[in-house]
Design a protein around this motif. Sequence first.
Motif, mmCIF file in Angstrom:
data_model
loop_
_atom_site.group_PDB
_atom_site.id
_atom_site.type_symbol
_atom_site.label_atom_id
_atom_site.label_comp_id
_atom_site.label_asym_id
_atom_site.label_seq_id
_atom_site.Cartn_x
_atom_site.Cartn_y
_atom_site.Cartn_z
ATOM 1 N N TYR A 1 -9.178 -5.127 -0.072
ATOM 2 C CA TYR A 1 -7.596 -4.970 -0.808
ATOM 3 C C TYR A 1 -7.753 -5.290 -2.031
ATOM 4 O O TYR A 1 -8.376 -6.168 -2.675
ATOM 5 N N GLU B 1 0.978 -0.990 -0.039
ATOM 6 C CA GLU B 1 0.039 0.112 0.056
ATOM 7 C C GLU B 1 0.962 1.159 -0.135
ATOM 8 O O GLU B 1 0.615 2.200 -0.786
ATOM 9 N N THR C 1 -4.039 -1.531 -7.412
ATOM 10 C CA THR C 1 -4.010 0.065 -7.941
ATOM 11 C C THR C 1 -3.756 -0.410 -9.414
ATOM 12 O O THR C 1 -3.454 -1.424 -9.886
ATOM 13 N N GLU D 1 -4.372 -0.921 -2.674
ATOM 14 C CA GLU D 1 -5.109 0.062 -2.058
ATOM 15 C C GLU D 1 -6.088 -0.540 -1.444
ATOM 16 O O GLU D 1 -6.449 -1.769 -1.542
ATOM 17 N N ARG E 1 -9.874 -0.261 0.177
ATOM 18 C CA ARG E 1 -11.316 0.186 -0.004
ATOM 19 C C ARG E 1 -12.099 -0.219 0.963
ATOM 20 O O ARG E 1 -12.396 -0.988 1.246
#
Length: 87
Positions: free
Chosen positions: A50, A34, A53, A40, A42
Motif C-alpha cells: 500500500y 483507495e 498516491t 494505491e 501495488r
Amino acid sequence: MRELLAGPMRYTDLRKSLGGIATNLLADRLRTMEERGVVERRLVDSGVLYALTPWGLGLREPLEALGRWGAPLLASGPGRTRSSHAG
C-alpha cells in the motif's frame, strides 16, 4: 496515512505499526482511501504494498504541521491546554 508517508508498506506491517487496529477497520480505511485516490495498491513479486498516491503525498506538509502543533501537548501530558502554556 501517517504510516505510509515513510513509504509503501504491506498490510501486516501497517497493522503492526498501528498498535493492533482491528483487521476489518484497517481494511475498510484502506479501501476507502483507495476509492478516494489517496492510497494505491501495488502488486509486487512478494505480494501487495500500500502506498500513497501523488495526491496522498500532498498530505505530508499538513500532517507534519499537525505533528509539530501537537508536540507540546504530548510533552506536557493530558489535561494541559494551550492557554496553560502561556505565562
